[in-house]
Design an enzyme around this catalytic site. Structure first.
Site, PDB file in Angstrom:
ATOM      1  N   SER A  18      -7.181  18.697  21.795  1.00 20.36           N
ATOM      2  CA  SER A  18      -8.318  18.285  20.959  1.00 20.36           C
ATOM      3  C   SER A  18      -9.103  19.456  20.362  1.00 20.36           C
ATOM      4  CB  SER A  18      -9.243  17.364  21.745  1.00 20.36           C
ATOM      5  OG  SER A  18      -8.570  16.164  22.038  1.00 20.36           O
ATOM      6  N   LYS A  67     -11.724   8.323  31.667  1.00 19.73           N
ATOM      7  CA  LYS A  67     -11.862   7.298  30.618  1.00 19.73           C
ATOM      8  C   LYS A  67     -12.524   5.997  31.081  1.00 19.73           C
ATOM      9  CE  LYS A  67      -8.155   8.715  27.479  1.00 19.73           C
ATOM     10  NZ  LYS A  67      -7.078   8.229  26.612  1.00 19.73           N
ATOM     11  N   ASN A  88     -12.647   6.587  25.085  1.00 24.26           N
ATOM     12  CA  ASN A  88     -12.112   7.937  24.838  1.00 24.26           C
ATOM     13  C   ASN A  88     -12.982   8.736  23.874  1.00 24.26           C
ATOM     14  OD1 ASN A  88     -11.444   6.925  22.304  1.00 24.26           O
ATOM     15  ND2 ASN A  88      -9.461   7.956  22.247  1.00 24.26           N
ATOM     16  N   ASP A 103      -7.856   5.017  20.456  1.00 24.77           N
ATOM     17  CA  ASP A 103      -6.402   5.123  20.662  1.00 24.77           C
ATOM     18  C   ASP A 103      -5.621   4.044  19.901  1.00 24.77           C
ATOM     19  OD1 ASP A 103      -6.388   7.403  22.252  1.00 24.77           O
ATOM     20  OD2 ASP A 103      -6.639   6.268  24.111  1.00 24.77           O
TER      21      ASP A 103
END
Ligand code: ATR
Length: 273
Positions: A18, A67, A88, A103
């Site tokens: 990320s 999460k 997330n 997601d």
């Protein structure tokens, strides 16, 4: 203007792609922002998250193992995250934490870009795996109007649990019978870790899968998994998994930095390097 700050929290978090993705976009769009990897041990989660809010962070991504725990710590959780059962992406505004899950968006957007003519309503989807990633994939498929889903997982009880997301549209197939489930399918998705570098191979014969069915894998290391190679060799259209990672990141970037960024080949190359 003060620098807008965001990051990814996890434990461990060093492996996360990320920071690379978000920093690439910060540079591309010349935004005064920063995005860092922040390791947080599970027993310090609540305290550390509130510290990020106090420090003026605009928000953060959440990776393993936080999460689900983060979901309980958010002030607001949207319907998508609630349905998927995990957060997330978090936006912080005036100290208020709002959680979502990008997601499913990433999964669907990846297919939209890579296989624009694919239509979800054409036939059943076969989903391999029943972990966290499967939940997001199934949520996306249901939203897109897939008529029915054949779900199969080594541990069948986990698949039975996921079936509760839409009992009328999800059928659980025993793991040993997954090849039979391919007959007449329009889509095959691997959401298990099988086939990933360092993991056991995914052992599945594709003989019963129609040759026009789309095959996609959420594994992206290697980029072309054995599943995708076998599918492509018999003529099936295939979509690799890297796009899911890149597209799920776009939504968070927009929430914090105010620009919906593009996924480019240059970014894809950078992340795969
Ligand atoms: P994620 O959040 O990435 O989905 P997960 O919740 O750990 O991660 O789920 C991993 C998935 O890969 C599960 O469907 C798991 O099957 P089980 O529920 O039976 O554990 C699947 N998986 C991992 N290793 C596997 C193996 N060796 N054989 C079959 N399935 C496997």
């Amino acid at each position: 203007m003060t620098t807008i700050r965001a990051g990814v929290i996890g434990y461990p978090v060093k492996h996360s792609k990320s920071p690379l993705i978000h920093r690439h976009w910060l540079e591309t769009y010349r935004i005064d922002g920063d995005y860092t990897a922040i390791e947080i041990a599970p027993d310090r989660l609540a305290e550390k998250i509130h510290a990020l809010a106090a420090e003026g962070f605009a928000g953060f991504n959440v990776t393993v193992p936080h999460k689900q725990a983060v979901m309980a710590l958010c002030d607001h959780v949207d319907d998508t995250a609630r349905a998927i059962g995990a957060v997330n992406t978090v936006k912080i505004e005036n100290g208020v934490l709002s959680g979502t899950n990008t997601d499913a968006y990433g999964f669907i957007e990846n297919i939209k870009r890579a296989a624009p003519s694919f239509s979800y309503v054409n036939g059943p989807a076969v989903v391999l795996g029943a972990g966290g990633a499967a939940r997001a994939v199934i949520y996306g498929l249901l939203q897109e109007g897939v008529p029915d889903i054949r779900l199969t997982n080594r541990t069948q009880a986990r698949a039975e649990e996921l079936r509760e997301m839409a009992p009328g549209r999800i059928a659980v197939v025993p793991w040993e019978e997954k090849e039979d489930a391919l007959a007449g399918a329009a889509l095959l998705v691997n959401t298990t870790a099988l086939g990933m570098t360092g993991q056991p191979p995914l052992d599945i014969g594709l003989e019963k899968l129609p040759r026009d069915a789309l095959v996609t894998d959420i594994v992206y290391a290697p980029l072309t998994t054995d599943l995708l190679a076998a599918a492509a060799a018999r003529g099936n259209p295939v979509v690799t998994g890297i796009g899911m990672l890149l597209h799920q990141a776009r939504a968070g970037f927009e929430l914090w930095f105010g620009v919906l960024p593009d996924v480019t080949e240059a970014l894809e190359r950078k992340v795969l390097a």
